[in-house]
Motif scaffolding. Structure first.
Motif, PDB file in Angstrom:
ATOM      1  N   ILE A 198       0.837  -1.205   0.000  1.00  0.00           N
ATOM      2  CA  ILE A 198       0.000   0.000   0.000  1.00  0.00           C
ATOM      3  C   ILE A 198       0.872   1.256   0.000  1.00  0.00           C
ATOM      4  CG2 ILE A 198      -1.887  -1.170   1.207  1.00  0.00           C
ATOM      5  CD1 ILE A 198      -0.939   0.327   3.773  1.00  0.00           C
ATOM      6  N   ARG A 199       0.231   2.386  -0.245  1.00  0.00           N
ATOM      7  CA  ARG A 199       0.922   3.668  -0.133  1.00  0.00           C
ATOM      8  C   ARG A 199       1.299   3.896   1.329  1.00  0.00           C
ATOM      9  NH1 ARG A 199      -0.040   7.189  -4.440  1.00  0.00           N
ATOM     10  NH2 ARG A 199      -1.604   6.417  -5.903  1.00  0.00           N
ATOM     11  N   ARG A 229       6.659   2.202  -0.649  1.00  0.00           N
ATOM     12  CA  ARG A 229       5.410   1.590  -0.233  1.00  0.00           C
ATOM     13  C   ARG A 229       5.599   0.896   1.108  1.00  0.00           C
ATOM     14  NH1 ARG A 229       3.454   4.624  -3.195  1.00  0.00           N
ATOM     15  NH2 ARG A 229       2.553   4.206  -5.224  1.00  0.00           N
ATOM     16  N   ARG A 230       4.510   0.481   1.696  1.00  0.00           N
ATOM     17  CA  ARG A 230       4.543  -0.303   2.924  1.00  0.00           C
ATOM     18  C   ARG A 230       3.966  -1.681   2.604  1.00  0.00           C
ATOM     19  NH1 ARG A 230       4.354   2.971   8.050  1.00  0.00           N
ATOM     20  NH2 ARG A 230       6.432   3.296   7.256  1.00  0.00           N
ATOM     21  N   GLY A 258      -1.331   3.308  -8.602  1.00  0.00           N
ATOM     22  CA  GLY A 258      -0.309   3.107  -7.578  1.00  0.00           C
ATOM     23  C   GLY A 258      -0.854   2.877  -6.189  1.00  0.00           C
ATOM     24  N   ASP A 259      -2.155   2.610  -6.058  1.00  0.00           N
ATOM     25  CA  ASP A 259      -2.720   2.351  -4.731  1.00  0.00           C
ATOM     26  C   ASP A 259      -2.215   1.051  -4.122  1.00  0.00           C
ATOM     27  OD1 ASP A 259      -4.126   4.682  -4.437  1.00  0.00           O
ATOM     28  OD2 ASP A 259      -6.065   3.836  -5.000  1.00  0.00           O
ATOM     29  N   THR A 272      10.630  -0.661  -1.406  1.00  0.00           N
ATOM     30  CA  THR A 272      10.658   0.162  -2.607  1.00  0.00           C
ATOM     31  C   THR A 272      10.147  -0.702  -3.743  1.00  0.00           C
ATOM     32  OG1 THR A 272      12.560   1.397  -1.815  1.00  0.00           O
ATOM     33  CG2 THR A 272      12.105   1.500  -4.174  1.00  0.00           C
ATOM     34  N   ALA A 273       9.154  -0.219  -4.438  1.00  0.00           N
ATOM     35  CA  ALA A 273       8.541  -0.974  -5.526  1.00  0.00           C
ATOM     36  C   ALA A 273       8.859  -0.300  -6.851  1.00  0.00           C
ATOM     37  CB  ALA A 273       7.035  -1.047  -5.317  1.00  0.00           C
ATOM     38  N   LEU A 274       8.738  -1.077  -7.890  1.00  0.00           N
ATOM     39  CA  LEU A 274       8.941  -0.559  -9.231  1.00  0.00           C
ATOM     40  C   LEU A 274       7.578  -0.514  -9.896  1.00  0.00           C
ATOM     41  CD1 LEU A 274      10.974   0.356 -11.333  1.00  0.00           C
ATOM     42  CD2 LEU A 274      11.161  -2.013 -12.071  1.00  0.00           C
TER      43      LEU A 274
END
Length: 112
Positions: A8-9, A57-58, A86-87, A34-36
């Protein structure tokens, strides 16, 4: 039992945590990742270039009994959504067994 993983954000973490507590999910693990993302636009902020593809992100890891699966998912969906790209994502897995290390107890009762 189910393992629910959610990405999630970070800005929505407090809302998601509160929503989970409200429905009775009081224990879960989380960490920053960290997401791509799909979007690959370079931006400049105060003279520093960065990519919007790398997003903070978390990551939440939650184990629940089967009867709490949909309640947990609904809480995350409702509280974590902004309506923007990006949610995040939710993944659900089967869990075969759990054990309480302190007592050796096993089964769904260990989740309480």
């Amino acid at each position: 039992m189910k393992k629910i993983e959610a990405i999630i954000r970070r800005s929505k973490f407090s809302d998601v945590k509160s929503a989970l507590h409200e429905v009775g999910v009081n224990f879960f693990s989380y960490w920053d990742v960290t997401a791509l993302g799909n979007e690959r636009i370079g931006k400049v902020y105060r003279g520093i270039s960065f990519s919007t593809g790398d997003i903070q992100r978390r990551f939440l890891s939650i184990i629940v009994n089967d009867d709490f699966e949909q309640i947990t998912i609904d809480a995350i969906l409702k509280s974590g959504a902004t309506g923007e790209v990006g949610d995040g994502k939710i993944f659900v897995y089967d869990v075969q067994e759990t054990y309480r290390i302190r007592t050796g107890e096993k089964g769904g009762g260990t989740l309480r």
